[in-house]
Design an enzyme around this catalytic site. Sequence first.
Site, PDB file in Angstrom:
ATOM      1  N   LEU A  73       0.897  -1.059  -0.028  1.00 40.88           N
ATOM      2  CA  LEU A  73       0.009   0.156   0.010  1.00 40.88           C
ATOM      3  C   LEU A  73       0.936   1.122  -0.136  1.00 40.88           C
ATOM      4  O   LEU A  73       0.459   2.265  -0.509  1.00 40.88           O
ATOM      5  CB  LEU A  73      -1.055   0.017   1.279  1.00 40.88           C
ATOM      6  CG  LEU A  73      -2.148   0.839   1.308  1.00 40.88           C
ATOM      7  CD1 LEU A  73      -3.021   0.803   0.000  1.00 40.88           C
ATOM      8  CD2 LEU A  73      -3.129   0.873   2.446  1.00 40.88           C
ATOM      9  N   HIS A  85       9.854   0.751  -4.521  1.00 35.22           N
ATOM     10  CA  HIS A  85       8.644   1.331  -5.293  1.00 35.22           C
ATOM     11  C   HIS A  85       8.312   2.781  -4.634  1.00 35.22           C
ATOM     12  O   HIS A  85       7.916   3.559  -5.338  1.00 35.22           O
ATOM     13  CB  HIS A  85       7.412   0.276  -5.401  1.00 35.22           C
ATOM     14  CG  HIS A  85       7.402  -0.611  -6.688  1.00 35.22           C
ATOM     15  ND1 HIS A  85       7.895  -1.988  -6.454  1.00 35.22           N
ATOM     16  CD2 HIS A  85       7.033  -0.249  -7.689  1.00 35.22           C
ATOM     17  CE1 HIS A  85       7.605  -2.378  -7.777  1.00 35.22           C
ATOM     18  NE2 HIS A  85       7.329  -1.311  -8.574  1.00 35.22           N
ATOM     19  N   ASP A 113       3.557   2.642  -1.588  1.00 34.20           N
ATOM     20  CA  ASP A 113       3.785   3.366  -2.678  1.00 34.20           C
ATOM     21  C   ASP A 113       2.536   3.796  -3.550  1.00 34.20           C
ATOM     22  O   ASP A 113       2.486   4.925  -4.117  1.00 34.20           O
ATOM     23  CB  ASP A 113       4.783   2.372  -3.762  1.00 34.20           C
ATOM     24  CG  ASP A 113       3.861   1.391  -4.244  1.00 34.20           C
ATOM     25  OD1 ASP A 113       3.628   1.350  -5.422  1.00 34.20           O
ATOM     26  OD2 ASP A 113       3.874   0.513  -3.713  1.00 34.20           O
TER      27      ASP A 113
END
Length: 379
Positions: free
Chosen positions: A308, A333, A310
């Site tokens: 969750l 990320h 990124d």
Amino acid sequence: MAGPRVEVDGSIMEGGGQILRVSTALSCLLGLPLRVQKIRAGRSTPGLSSGGWKSKIKVLTRPQHLSGLEMIRDLCDGRLEGAEIGSTEITFTPEKIKGGIHTADTKTAGSVCLLMQVSMPCVLFAASPSELHLKGGTNAEMAPQIDYTVMVFKPIVEKFGFRFNCDIKTRGYYPKGGGEVIVQMSPVKQLNPINLTDRGCVTKIYGRAFVAGVLPFKVAKDMAAAAVRCIRKEIRDLYVNIQPVQEPKDQAFGNGNGIIIIAETSTGCLFAGSSLGKRGVNADKVGIEAAEMLLANLRHSGTVDEYLQDQLIVFMALANGVSRIKTGPVTLHTQTAIHFAEQIAKAKFIVKKSEDEEDASKDTYIIECQGIGMTNPNL
């Protein structure tokens, strides 16, 4: 409308499709022309790829990166050059974001969830409500499963002050794809900042283990049972409710199996572990992999899981005010999304180790963002 052109190096950090998703979405939102060079130069197959996120997955016939770029182009009647398979450079000139019905089709098992990720921030700032018809893989490797998007991403991202509806028409699996999801949402004037820093304690664990196509129902039951056994070793005092599911024939295309397990806390935080079956991998192993992923996500004292992190960065960057989320180790990320949100949107992020006593021994961080207070010019 167009400002100065933004130059993005597509080879740095994550060096993959995520740079394209974040940079084209922000370019579209801010009306900034964009050039991305050296696309996926860090990957073993450079250039715009097809289906999979990771170059290990053999190149499928036609790209999820391209379908994402083309969708953004269509959302705003923009101009897109260099968007073909194997291309290492694209230029994009956005125009005004419009609502209405938009369709994107990866033509493969390319992830519909990644199409949603790239388009959602844009249509929030459209002139009128939007309906997105997204076609491809709903439960695909190397990308969030649609169940994650609906069960975890949706309730958390809606804290930014908007709602969306996600209707899973058909599920599609690797390698054929063939799934379809319809997303409906109305535009907003601005996004509210979020403050997710209090984890609370785990109050519920639930999930679904599915089989589709020719796979026997026993596989779903075995995945669920193995996952429950694995979680019980660490968390003894909670009932773990994982439903085995046979996907209806008319709502699933192709064969697949997988599992997603969610942990919910007293403050409304959501964490997940998931896994997809592959040929030759026994059902127990798939269930255990998902359970271990969930347990790993619960070991730090963050408020969001590693997937969750990124996905919230772009929303934090656009919000009107200071947002804070508490996380475990910050993923590549997430670092990539922060880098481009700072470069393109000029949002300000601070990432620091959490100073709470109970986090001292854990790898826990606070990501804080002063959002740019993006305002919808159409409303």
